[in-house]
Write a protein that holds these residues in place. Structure first.
Motif, short mmCIF file in Angstrom:
data_model
loop_
_atom_site.label_atom_id
_atom_site.label_comp_id
_atom_site.label_asym_id
_atom_site.label_seq_id
_atom_site.Cartn_x
_atom_site.Cartn_y
_atom_site.Cartn_z
N ILE A 151 2.97 -1.08 8.06
CA ILE A 151 3.46 -2.95 8.93
C ILE A 151 4.35 -2.09 10.33
O ILE A 151 5.28 -1.48 9.98
N VAL A 152 3.94 -2.56 11.25
CA VAL A 152 4.42 -1.74 12.48
C VAL A 152 4.92 -3.47 13.79
O VAL A 152 4.70 -4.04 13.12
N TRP A 153 6.13 -2.37 14.49
CA TRP A 153 6.83 -3.45 15.39
C TRP A 153 5.65 -3.59 16.60
O TRP A 153 5.31 -2.69 16.62
N SER A 154 5.08 -4.55 17.15
CA SER A 154 4.61 -4.51 18.07
C SER A 154 4.71 -6.20 19.15
O SER A 154 5.30 -6.80 19.10
N GLU A 155 4.37 -5.45 20.64
CA GLU A 155 4.76 -6.84 21.38
C GLU A 155 4.15 -8.21 20.96
O GLU A 155 2.98 -8.02 20.70
N GLU A 187 6.48 -8.25 13.57
CA GLU A 187 5.50 -6.63 12.68
C GLU A 187 4.05 -7.76 12.78
O GLU A 187 3.97 -8.95 12.40
N TYR A 188 3.40 -6.45 12.84
CA TYR A 188 1.93 -6.47 12.54
C TYR A 188 1.70 -5.49 11.67
O TYR A 188 2.19 -5.05 10.99
N LYS A 214 -5.59 -5.68 10.20
CA LYS A 214 -5.00 -4.66 11.30
C LYS A 214 -4.47 -4.75 12.70
O LYS A 214 -5.96 -6.01 12.88
N GLY A 215 -4.20 -5.37 13.59
CA GLY A 215 -3.37 -5.69 14.86
C GLY A 215 -2.80 -7.17 14.78
O GLY A 215 -3.22 -8.28 15.79
N LYS A 216 -3.29 -8.21 13.08
CA LYS A 216 -2.60 -9.14 13.14
C LYS A 216 -1.21 -9.47 13.24
O LYS A 216 -0.49 -8.52 11.83
N PRO A 217 -0.01 -10.39 13.32
CA PRO A 217 0.65 -10.35 13.26
C PRO A 217 1.00 -11.07 11.85
O PRO A 217 0.16 -11.87 11.53
N VAL A 218 1.82 -10.46 11.08
CA VAL A 218 1.96 -10.67 9.37
C VAL A 218 2.88 -11.94 9.16
O VAL A 218 1.87 -12.83 7.93
N GLU A 230 1.78 -14.67 10.58
CA GLU A 230 0.22 -15.39 10.96
C GLU A 230 -0.38 -15.36 9.56
O GLU A 230 -1.03 -16.28 9.40
N VAL A 231 -0.80 -14.01 9.25
CA VAL A 231 -1.45 -13.35 8.56
C VAL A 231 -0.75 -14.38 6.71
O VAL A 231 -1.86 -14.95 6.51
N LEU A 232 -0.17 -14.62 6.39
CA LEU A 232 0.95 -15.17 5.49
C LEU A 232 1.15 -16.47 5.79
O LEU A 232 0.38 -17.20 4.58
N GLN A 233 0.44 -16.95 6.78
CA GLN A 233 0.62 -18.47 6.93
C GLN A 233 -1.17 -19.01 5.77
O GLN A 233 -1.25 -19.82 5.85
N LYS A 234 -2.48 -18.33 6.98
CA LYS A 234 -3.16 -18.26 6.51
C LYS A 234 -4.04 -18.07 5.81
O LYS A 234 -5.14 -18.65 5.78
N ASP A 235 -3.53 -17.04 5.41
CA ASP A 235 -4.14 -16.39 4.30
C ASP A 235 -2.96 -15.78 3.44
O ASP A 235 -2.45 -15.38 2.47
N THR A 236 -2.73 -17.17 2.07
CA THR A 236 -1.67 -17.32 1.51
C THR A 236 -1.97 -16.40 0.26
O THR A 236 -0.98 -16.12 -0.40
N GLY A 237 -2.99 -15.72 -0.05
CA GLY A 237 -3.88 -14.73 -0.76
C GLY A 237 -2.88 -13.51 -0.84
O GLY A 237 -3.44 -12.89 -1.40
N TYR A 238 -3.41 -12.87 0.27
CA TYR A 238 -2.94 -12.05 1.11
C TYR A 238 -1.87 -11.75 0.08
O TYR A 238 -1.49 -10.00 0.05
N TYR A 239 -0.81 -12.55 0.19
CA TYR A 239 0.49 -11.54 -0.64
C TYR A 239 0.77 -11.16 -1.24
O TYR A 239 0.49 -9.85 -1.98
#
Length: 286
Positions: free
Chosen positions: A215-219, A239-240, A247-251, A253-262
């Motif tokens: 996980i990396v910081w990005s603008e 955080e992305y 890869k390259g997606k805000p964390v 945003e992903v956690l909200q859209k794909d609840t199983g990814y966590y």
């Protein structure tokens, strides 16, 4: 040069069973805790890793399976070390790349949520590489004027810790404006501030949020792809993910859209620190 500290600084080094953050374990930890008033406290522990130490590691460190068999495990030492280290900044040699991440893993395996994100992390190797680009032995010769093998036994954490502490002090002595002018150097870009915030920032070589760089910081960017700035004109950072299909997606945003990814990450072979960071982001969003 005496370090200008606003809180204690732990200068430390590890010897380990290998270089894998997930699988390898600490076999020696040594530290010098330097207080703002200049007082120093030293600690040195041989640690039972609860796994086999390869002959190559014994040859490198001088620490054998026989040496560790009656020593405490890291889990047994963790509470003591946590109490010693809480409220401190950390410094080492290559520590931001390896020693801090592995120490974080060991704390988490022991059930202690030690939050290194609240600490300033100063890496004497990064400072050295940015200024001179060599290794610890060369750094010691360059800054301290002596051969490391004349003063220390190689590949022992307590010895390397002492050498690192002396190198860090000598770096601050050398990279003052007065010293650079005395050496006939242009001080522009070659002056270090005796300040832990400045040294920690100078030691930073990436935008990792977790130590493994998953996980990396990005603008933050708007719908048109423009970088979003704050009221002072600085880029807004978030955080992305830095791996896999997101890869390259805000964390968040992903956690909200794909609840199983966590859950997938938490049950996969990622470092405890990566899982710790992801959990904090998830809880923050709640």
């Amino acid at each position: 040069m005496k370090l200008h500290l606003t809180k204690p600084l732990v200068v430390f080094d590890l010897e380990t069973t290998g270089l894998d953050l997930v699988k390898d374990r600490i076999i020696q930890i040594s530290y010098i805790k330097v207080m703002p008033d200049g007082k120093e406290e030293r600690g040195n522990y041989i640690v039972n890793p609860e796994c086999y130490i390869l002959p190559a590691i014994t040859q490198l460190t001088g620490i054998s399976n026989e040496d560790v068999k009656d020593k405490p495990t890291f889990k047994q030492l963790a509470k003591t070390l946590c109490d010693k280290f809480t409220g401190c900044d950390f410094a080492g040699f290559n520590s931001n790349h390896f020693d801090v991440p592995l120490l974080a893993e060991e704390f988490l395996r022991a059930g202690i949520d030690f939050d290194f994100s609240k600490c300033r992390l100063i890496d004497a190797q990064t400072i050295f590489h940015k200024m001179e680009r060599r290794n610890l032995a060369a750094a010691y010769k360059f800054y301290c004027g002596r051969k490391m093998e004349d003063d220390f036994e190689a590949h022992r954490a307590d010895q390397d810790t002492e050498a690192t502490y002396r190198v860090l002090q000598a770096e601050l002595d050398r990279y003052t404006e007065a010293c650079q002018r005395e050496l006939g150097e242009d001080p522009e870009g070659r002056v270090l501030q005796n300040d832990m915030d400045c040294l920690a920032e100078f030691s930073r070589v990436n935008r990792n949020v977790d130590f493994a760089g998953r996980i990396v910081w990005s603008e933050v960017k708007d719908a048109k792809g423009n970088i979003v700035t704050d009221k002072d004109g600085n880029p807004v950072m978030t955080e992305y993910f830095n791996f896999g299909k997101y890869k390259g997606k805000p964390v968040t945003e992903v956690l909200q859209k794909d609840t199983g990814y966590y859950a997938w990450v938490m049950n996969s072979d990622f470092t405890y620190n990566t899982k710790q960071v992801l959990t904090r982001i998830k809880l923050r969003g709640m």
